[in-house]
Design a protein around this motif. Sequence first.
Motif, PDB file in Angstrom:
ATOM      1  N   GLU A   1       0.340  -5.253 -10.089  1.00  0.00           N
ATOM      2  CA  GLU A   1       1.245  -6.364 -10.420  1.00  0.00           C
ATOM      3  C   GLU A   1       2.689  -5.991 -10.095  1.00  0.00           C
ATOM      4  O   GLU A   1       3.442  -6.765  -9.521  1.00  0.00           O
ATOM      5  N   LYS A   2       3.058  -4.758 -10.508  1.00  0.00           N
ATOM      6  CA  LYS A   2       4.422  -4.281 -10.255  1.00  0.00           C
ATOM      7  C   LYS A   2       4.705  -4.235  -8.747  1.00  0.00           C
ATOM      8  O   LYS A   2       5.780  -4.635  -8.286  1.00  0.00           O
ATOM      9  N   ALA A   3       3.716  -3.764  -8.009  1.00  0.00           N
ATOM     10  CA  ALA A   3       3.888  -3.625  -6.556  1.00  0.00           C
ATOM     11  C   ALA A   3       4.090  -5.003  -5.921  1.00  0.00           C
ATOM     12  O   ALA A   3       4.943  -5.177  -5.047  1.00  0.00           O
ATOM     13  N   ILE A   4       3.317  -5.989  -6.391  1.00  0.00           N
ATOM     14  CA  ILE A   4       3.440  -7.335  -5.836  1.00  0.00           C
ATOM     15  C   ILE A   4       4.808  -7.922  -6.174  1.00  0.00           C
ATOM     16  O   ILE A   4       5.463  -8.538  -5.328  1.00  0.00           O
ATOM     17  N   GLU A   5       5.245  -7.661  -7.416  1.00  0.00           N
ATOM     18  CA  GLU A   5       6.574  -8.130  -7.824  1.00  0.00           C
ATOM     19  C   GLU A   5       7.649  -7.596  -6.872  1.00  0.00           C
ATOM     20  O   GLU A   5       8.513  -8.317  -6.406  1.00  0.00           O
ATOM     21  N   LYS A   6       7.518  -6.289  -6.602  1.00  0.00           N
ATOM     22  CA  LYS A   6       8.499  -5.644  -5.737  1.00  0.00           C
ATOM     23  C   LYS A   6       8.400  -6.196  -4.303  1.00  0.00           C
ATOM     24  O   LYS A   6       9.421  -6.388  -3.637  1.00  0.00           O
ATOM     25  N   ALA A   7       7.173  -6.448  -3.874  1.00  0.00           N
ATOM     26  CA  ALA A   7       6.981  -6.984  -2.523  1.00  0.00           C
ATOM     27  C   ALA A   7       7.652  -8.347  -2.404  1.00  0.00           C
ATOM     28  O   ALA A   7       8.293  -8.649  -1.394  1.00  0.00           O
ATOM     29  N   ILE A   8       7.520  -9.165  -3.450  1.00  0.00           N
ATOM     30  CA  ILE A   8       8.146 -10.491  -3.424  1.00  0.00           C
ATOM     31  C   ILE A   8       9.663 -10.346  -3.350  1.00  0.00           C
ATOM     32  O   ILE A   8      10.337 -11.025  -2.568  1.00  0.00           O
ATOM     33  N   ASP A   9      10.207  -9.410  -4.145  1.00  0.00           N
ATOM     34  CA  ASP A   9      11.656  -9.176  -4.106  1.00  0.00           C
ATOM     35  C   ASP A   9      12.115  -8.800  -2.701  1.00  0.00           C
ATOM     36  O   ASP A   9      13.081  -9.353  -2.181  1.00  0.00           O
TER      37      ASP A   9
ATOM     38  N   GLN B   1       4.261   5.804  -5.214  1.00  0.00           N
ATOM     39  CA  GLN B   1       4.895   5.729  -6.531  1.00  0.00           C
ATOM     40  C   GLN B   1       3.920   5.411  -7.639  1.00  0.00           C
ATOM     41  O   GLN B   1       4.302   5.298  -8.802  1.00  0.00           O
ATOM     42  N   LYS B   2       2.654   5.261  -7.299  1.00  0.00           N
ATOM     43  CA  LYS B   2       1.592   5.059  -8.297  1.00  0.00           C
ATOM     44  C   LYS B   2       1.915   3.925  -9.274  1.00  0.00           C
ATOM     45  O   LYS B   2       1.718   4.062 -10.474  1.00  0.00           O
ATOM     46  N   VAL B   3       2.437   2.821  -8.742  1.00  0.00           N
ATOM     47  CA  VAL B   3       2.737   1.694  -9.616  1.00  0.00           C
ATOM     48  C   VAL B   3       1.511   0.787  -9.702  1.00  0.00           C
ATOM     49  O   VAL B   3       0.603   0.872  -8.887  1.00  0.00           O
ATOM     50  N   SER B   4       1.492  -0.076 -10.728  1.00  0.00           N
ATOM     51  CA  SER B   4       0.364  -0.996 -10.884  1.00  0.00           C
ATOM     52  C   SER B   4       0.421  -2.055  -9.792  1.00  0.00           C
ATOM     53  O   SER B   4       1.451  -2.272  -9.161  1.00  0.00           O
TER      54      SER B   4
ATOM     55  N   GLU C   1       0.809  -1.221   0.000  1.00  0.00           N
ATOM     56  CA  GLU C   1       0.000   0.000   0.000  1.00  0.00           C
ATOM     57  C   GLU C   1       0.843   1.273   0.000  1.00  0.00           C
ATOM     58  O   GLU C   1       0.477   2.249  -0.651  1.00  0.00           O
ATOM     59  N   GLY C   2       1.986   1.246   0.719  1.00  0.00           N
ATOM     60  CA  GLY C   2       2.841   2.426   0.738  1.00  0.00           C
ATOM     61  C   GLY C   2       3.390   2.716  -0.644  1.00  0.00           C
ATOM     62  O   GLY C   2       3.358   3.839  -1.147  1.00  0.00           O
ATOM     63  N   LEU C   3       3.854   1.656  -1.287  1.00  0.00           N
ATOM     64  CA  LEU C   3       4.417   1.759  -2.636  1.00  0.00           C
ATOM     65  C   LEU C   3       3.375   2.303  -3.604  1.00  0.00           C
ATOM     66  O   LEU C   3       3.649   3.189  -4.404  1.00  0.00           O
ATOM     67  N   ARG C   4       2.160   1.772  -3.492  1.00  0.00           N
ATOM     68  CA  ARG C   4       1.117   2.180  -4.436  1.00  0.00           C
ATOM     69  C   ARG C   4       0.676   3.609  -4.175  1.00  0.00           C
ATOM     70  O   ARG C   4       0.317   4.331  -5.098  1.00  0.00           O
TER      71      ARG C   4
ATOM     72  N   ALA D   1      10.604  -5.171   5.918  1.00  0.00           N
ATOM     73  CA  ALA D   1      10.342  -5.129   4.474  1.00  0.00           C
ATOM     74  C   ALA D   1       9.423  -3.956   4.130  1.00  0.00           C
ATOM     75  O   ALA D   1       9.616  -3.258   3.134  1.00  0.00           O
ATOM     76  N   MET D   2       8.405  -3.731   4.980  1.00  0.00           N
ATOM     77  CA  MET D   2       7.476  -2.633   4.760  1.00  0.00           C
ATOM     78  C   MET D   2       8.210  -1.299   4.779  1.00  0.00           C
ATOM     79  O   MET D   2       7.906  -0.391   4.006  1.00  0.00           O
ATOM     80  N   ALA D   3       9.199  -1.182   5.700  1.00  0.00           N
ATOM     81  CA  ALA D   3       9.947   0.067   5.817  1.00  0.00           C
ATOM     82  C   ALA D   3      10.872   0.262   4.617  1.00  0.00           C
ATOM     83  O   ALA D   3      11.157   1.379   4.225  1.00  0.00           O
ATOM     84  N   LEU D   4      11.312  -0.855   4.034  1.00  0.00           N
ATOM     85  CA  LEU D   4      12.331  -0.744   2.987  1.00  0.00           C
ATOM     86  C   LEU D   4      11.759  -0.660   1.579  1.00  0.00           C
ATOM     87  O   LEU D   4      12.462  -0.313   0.646  1.00  0.00           O
ATOM     88  N   ILE D   5      10.467  -0.951   1.423  1.00  0.00           N
ATOM     89  CA  ILE D   5       9.940  -1.191   0.072  1.00  0.00           C
ATOM     90  C   ILE D   5      10.050   0.040  -0.831  1.00  0.00           C
ATOM     91  O   ILE D   5      10.219  -0.087  -2.031  1.00  0.00           O
ATOM     92  N   CYS D   6       9.988   1.242  -0.256  1.00  0.00           N
ATOM     93  CA  CYS D   6      10.127   2.441  -1.100  1.00  0.00           C
ATOM     94  C   CYS D   6      11.573   2.928  -1.170  1.00  0.00           C
ATOM     95  O   CYS D   6      11.835   4.056  -1.586  1.00  0.00           O
ATOM     96  N   GLU D   7      12.511   2.123  -0.734  1.00  0.00           N
ATOM     97  CA  GLU D   7      13.939   2.436  -0.762  1.00  0.00           C
ATOM     98  C   GLU D   7      14.257   3.760  -0.077  1.00  0.00           C
ATOM     99  O   GLU D   7      14.691   4.723  -0.704  1.00  0.00           O
ATOM    100  N   PRO D   8      14.025   3.839   1.231  1.00  0.00           N
ATOM    101  CA  PRO D   8      14.273   5.082   1.953  1.00  0.00           C
ATOM    102  C   PRO D   8      15.768   5.351   2.122  1.00  0.00           C
ATOM    103  O   PRO D   8      16.581   4.440   1.977  1.00  0.00           O
ATOM    104  N   GLU D   9      16.089   6.624   2.399  1.00  0.00           N
ATOM    105  CA  GLU D   9      17.495   6.956   2.638  1.00  0.00           C
ATOM    106  C   GLU D   9      17.811   6.915   4.121  1.00  0.00           C
ATOM    107  O   GLU D   9      18.960   6.832   4.520  1.00  0.00           O
TER     108      GLU D   9
END
Lengths: 310, 337
Positions: free
Chosen positions: B130-138, B125-128, B119-122, B170-178
């Motif tokens: 499918e893309k968000a799930i892909e990233k979550a799996i990574d 970053q307004k990703v689809s 949800e944070g990613l979406r 993982a939730m904290a890292l998903i948007c690649e914070p600094e």
Amino acid sequence: MLRYTLKRLLVMLITLWIIITLTFVLMVSIPGSPFNSEQSSNETVQANLEKHYNLDKPYVVQYLLYIKSLATFDFGPSISQPNQTVNDLLGRGFPISFELGIVTIIVAVISGIILGILAALRHNGIIDYIAMGIAVLGISIPNFILATLLIQKLAVDWELLPVATWAGPEYMVLPVIALATGPMAIIARLTRSTMLDVLTQDYIKMARAKGLSPWKIIFKHALRNALMPVVTIMGTLLAGILTGTFVIEKIFAIPGMGKYFVESINHRDYPVIMGTTVFYSAFLIIMLFLVDIVYGLLDPRIKVHQKDGE
Amino acid sequence: MNKDEPILKVNNLHVTFSTYGGTVQAVRGVDFHLNKGETLAIVGESGCGKSVTSNAIMRLIPDPPGKITAGNIYFKGVDLTKLSEKKMRAIRGVDISMIFQDPMTALNPTLTIGTQLTEGLRQHQKVSKEKAIEKAIDIMEVVGIPNPKERLKQYPHQFSGGMRQRIVIAMALICEPELLIADEPTTALDVTIQAQILELFETIQKATGVSIILITHDLGVVAKIADRIAVMYAGKIIETGNNRDIFYQPQHPYTKGLLNSVPRLDLAGEKLEPIEGTPPDLFSPPKGCPFAARCPYVMEVCNKVFPVQTEYTDSHHVNCWLQDERAKSLLATIANE
């Protein structure tokens, strides 16, 4: 899930059977009979009538005959209105009562939840005080008083809405308000207190730390958790609304089931007493079952179906 | 922005909470900085203001009753204390992420892991989907969760405590914070799981170069992963230094006391030395050094004036009159007034 449903179904049938038996016993133990009234003083006529409705047979036989006809969903004839069956009465009255009840529940749940959320978000603020003031009034004013007040002010004095009967949507407004205010108040208070609790939970802070919008946090993260206690009391509220309709229908002269229910007891119209009670009980039991299902849908930790052998 | 400039700079931060009993001065003028790719540990006992400091950086202090009354928080040169709530939302979870103490309560029990991860990613970053799930799996693979695809559809109660903390990370890292703020990330975990989670932090930092602020009261955790340490007491930072500075040459009596009160396996039979007394009441904090009442080396000046910062070495700073030769002359001036 199937196994659970079947098991629940069996329990529901047993509950219903107990209700039928109890109602039957209570009913035959009230003094009097359907034919005690002045117009049929002739003893032969009375004996013949009793024979016609099987009332001359022992109670056990009457009971068994009733169960037998219930099994085919035949609630029997009405004694006070000889040209109608109980099924006819239910078929005519229930849709109206159901409409009134359903609209009341929808109004009560939606307005109660909104009021509760507003109060929780503006905790100890002016909106909170107003919302809880409304809630306290709603809980303390009985619906028949509210109904009379509404009729006096909105219908008679200001002529905004029709006074009584059931002929269109505008006729629904006053009875629904009268009936929904109590449950709405209870739901509002409950939503407020659980919402206040949920809003201090770590997962709400986590959601904020993710940068989610307040809207999303409230409706996606908080409300779902805050609704659990509301679902819990839905069963009780349903029963309250159900019995509340009897009174409200009487006040507003709505031709629903309430009329038959009350009149049947005055007339000792045995099949109608049994029919309305059994029908209402069955309805309530099914609603409670649905509430349990909703429970599982809201919170995945609650599994409605248990493991085999438990 | 200058390359060598710290990613985060906190100046003179004050946070207060109004209660029925009065105003609690939870944080009373905190200064510190964090360099890029560095791990800074803020240590101190319960109630010293370390969590409040981290929440202030995220601007997550509930207002009311809390309020940042003074100070600046510069993140990459932008003062976070001056940002609107809306602009702050765009930073939370994207540039600065936070990890909470108790993984058992930090996840929403009614939403799937997948929903909570994406949800944070979406939102940002307004990703689809499918893309968000892909990233979550990574990201789930990065934090060491087996069978990420199946696990995504599950709910928090189907995970163990350690696995939940991995999900929170993982939730904290998903948007690649600094910048990652970890508020006691291992306190609620078993000791064996603690070590795994700390190793995970190290791996992540090596891979992404993220800067970390670690809030903890566990010196064992600090020794393992911190580059620099700030010791906090009663709403103030009283000593900062490198990992080695603090562990081998602690200067402040409080820091020494903290280190002495850690149980050590190599000194069997030695009696554990607790610090006597309790921290001061933050409704009316003392004018001088807050530790004076418990300090075995307390001097007259300590009760009157809060010690100025002394640079013990370039990297090692301490606020203690014992380290300051001006203590004596200062006392004389006070006496004359």
